[in-house]
Scaffold this active site. Structure first.
Site, PDB file in Angstrom:
ATOM      1  N   TRP A  47       1.001  33.433  23.959  1.00  0.00           N
ATOM      2  CA  TRP A  47       1.716  35.034  23.442  1.00  0.00           C
ATOM      3  C   TRP A  47       0.372  36.383  24.098  1.00  0.00           C
ATOM      4  CZ3 TRP A  47       4.751  32.736  26.265  1.00  0.00           C
ATOM      5  CH2 TRP A  47       5.827  32.054  25.840  1.00  0.00           C
ATOM      6  N   ASN A 106       7.513  36.300  30.405  1.00  0.00           N
ATOM      7  CA  ASN A 106       8.131  34.686  30.051  1.00  0.00           C
ATOM      8  C   ASN A 106       9.507  34.155  30.451  1.00  0.00           C
ATOM      9  OD1 ASN A 106       7.799  31.727  29.168  1.00  0.00           O
ATOM     10  ND2 ASN A 106       9.025  32.324  27.393  1.00  0.00           N
ATOM     11  N   GLU A 107       9.649  33.559  31.129  1.00  0.00           N
ATOM     12  CA  GLU A 107      11.176  33.385  31.737  1.00  0.00           C
ATOM     13  C   GLU A 107      12.070  34.332  32.342  1.00  0.00           C
ATOM     14  OE1 GLU A 107      11.519  29.124  29.802  1.00  0.00           O
ATOM     15  OE2 GLU A 107      12.055  30.441  28.977  1.00  0.00           O
ATOM     16  N   TYR A 135      12.745  21.115  32.757  1.00  0.00           N
ATOM     17  CA  TYR A 135      14.041  20.887  31.849  1.00  0.00           C
ATOM     18  C   TYR A 135      15.268  20.644  32.076  1.00  0.00           C
ATOM     19  CZ  TYR A 135      10.157  23.909  29.366  1.00  0.00           C
ATOM     20  OH  TYR A 135       8.919  24.179  28.048  1.00  0.00           O
ATOM     21  N   GLU A 181       5.601  25.534  32.325  1.00  0.00           N
ATOM     22  CA  GLU A 181       5.789  24.396  31.459  1.00  0.00           C
ATOM     23  C   GLU A 181       6.869  22.798  31.454  1.00  0.00           C
ATOM     24  OE1 GLU A 181       8.689  26.869  28.381  1.00  0.00           O
ATOM     25  OE2 GLU A 181       7.222  28.494  28.493  1.00  0.00           O
TER      26      GLU A 181
END
Length: 421
Positions: free
Chosen positions: A78, A198-199, A292, A335
């Site tokens: 980060w 992020n995302e 995921y 990820e």
């Protein structure tokens, strides 16, 4: 005939000049592969959002030694850590790393020893270990001060998550922080790439609004504007979205559940991304995606279902490899995770081999043991903590004593290194 060749020659000269102007040690892109100083650069990398949260140099060094032992060449972490002003006293007392303090409709920068100097140190230490760094500018989620802080402080209560991408005041504030980070590190060869968010999704911890829906292009427009902005600040470092790789396919993709067809969130554009279109943006140099399925499809991950985590994940990898090939750009499996060591041992080999065969780079969630600050035990924030010397574990971290999985990634790193010649 000669005149018709002029545009081609000009383009070749322009490309050669641009390549020559990139400083030594900067990672570049040549078509669908990364390069470092003119050589192919394939790698296994590591995710470690918690690394700048460590408070001792010994523990920072131990973490990089662990990464180096696996063969990690790139760290993703980060580039943000923000708190509310009401949290300041507690953060100071606990030693929490923070870069922004929000109060009223603005934030102030902390570039002191408990602030950006810790990020400075992580980047400097990474450089000494020969590890490049991907920095994310903010978070889609509330954790460690993401988009929701901008929304709550600037736009106010009652707004939806997607105003982060459209409110000019929020965009200006975000860009002010981005400029702070880019200006600080843009001359560093240790930086691999800048990551816009992020995302990013239409929704976060706040719901999505009616203006961020399939086909609205809200996120695509934001990706374009922010990547163009970063490029105006830094002509050399790579830029990526940091997205999960959601698609917006026009043909229906879904599954049957209890006799009802369910449109698939990962393919129907509802998340806000359009991976195929986003990859075409001029200043998005490579794609990222996350994986995921065990947690995205809990209703299907049952003993009586023909759904399998392994096969769905393999299909997701193939989909992104194909999209990257069409765009002519690299892609990173940034990820991924499943719960349980048995699942990891069984499923990861297929995913990793498939990604490597597709010339992906991959990033793993690496864990470290033997950390010593505060006797190896320290509550950091939320549920993140050092426990008996082990780094924070969200269930996806891989530790050295998990031999089969650890060796899988060590082997993958060797394969990538052999291709980087």
């Amino acid at each position: 005939m000669r005149l018709s060749l002029l545009p081609v020659l000009c383009a070749l000269i322009s490309t050669a000049v641009a390549a020559k102007s990139v400083p030594k040690g900067f990672v570049t892109r040549k078509g669908s592969r990364f390069e470092l100083d003119g050589k192919p650069f394939y790698f296994v990398g590591a995710n470690s959002y918690w690394l700048p949260l460590l408070t001792t140099q010994e523990d920072v060094e131990n973490t990089f030694k662990e990464m180096q032992g696996v063969g990690v060449k790139v760290l993703r972490t980060w580039g943000f850590n923000a708190i509310n002003a009401t949290e300041l006293a507690g953060a100071t007392q606990s030693g929490l790393t923070y870069y922004q303090v929000w109060n009223s409709s603005d934030w102030t920068l902390n570039d002191g020893p408990q602030g950006l100097q810790r990020l400075d140190n992580v980047i400097a230490t990474a450089g000494r270990y020969g590890i490049k760094v991907i920095l994310a500018f903010t978070n889609n989620w509330v954790g460690y001060g993401g988009a929701e802080l901008y929304i709550n402080w600037i736009a106010g209560a009652g707004n939806t998550h997607d105003v982060f991408y459209t409110d000019p005041r929020i965009i200006s504030s975000y860009q002010r922080y981005v400029k702070t980070i880019v200006d600080r590190y843009k001359n560093s060869s240790t930086i691999f790439a800048w990551e816009l968010m992020n995302e990013a999704r239409c929704l976060g911890d706040l719901p999505a609004g009616p203006h961020c829906v399939p086909g609205s292009g809200t996120l695509h427009t934001w990706y374009k504007r922010q990547s163009d902005f970063v490029r105006s600040l830094d002509p050399h470092h790579l830029i990526t979205t940091g997205g999960e790789g959601h698609f917006y396919w026009k043909r229906p993709v879904g599954y049957w559940l209890n006799g009802t067809f369910v449109s698939d969130y990962n393919f129907n554009g509802q998340a806000g991304e359009d991976f195929d279109a986003d990859m075409q943006l001029e200043n998005i140099d490579f794609g990222t995606y996350h994986l995921y399925p065990q947690f995205w499809y809990p209703e299907l991950d049952t003993p009586d279902s023909n759904f399998t985590i392994e096969s769905w994940g393999s299909g997701w990898i193939k989909d992104h490899a194909l999209a990257a090939k069409k765009a002519g750009k690299p892609v990173i499996l940034e990820e991924f995770g499943v719960s349980g060591l048995a699942n990891k041992t069984h499923i990861y080999p297929e995913w990793v081999d498939l990604a490597l065969a597709s010339d992906h780079a991959i990033l793993i969630s690496i864990g470290t043991v033997g950390l010593k600050e505060n006797g190896g035990n320290r509550l950091i924030k939320y549920a993140d903590a050092l426990i008996d010397g082990a780094s924070p574990n969200d269930g996806f971290a891989i530790y050295k004593n998990q031999t089969a999985v650890w060796n899988l990634f060590t082997r993958a790193a060797r394969i990538q290194a052999a291709k980087s010649v």
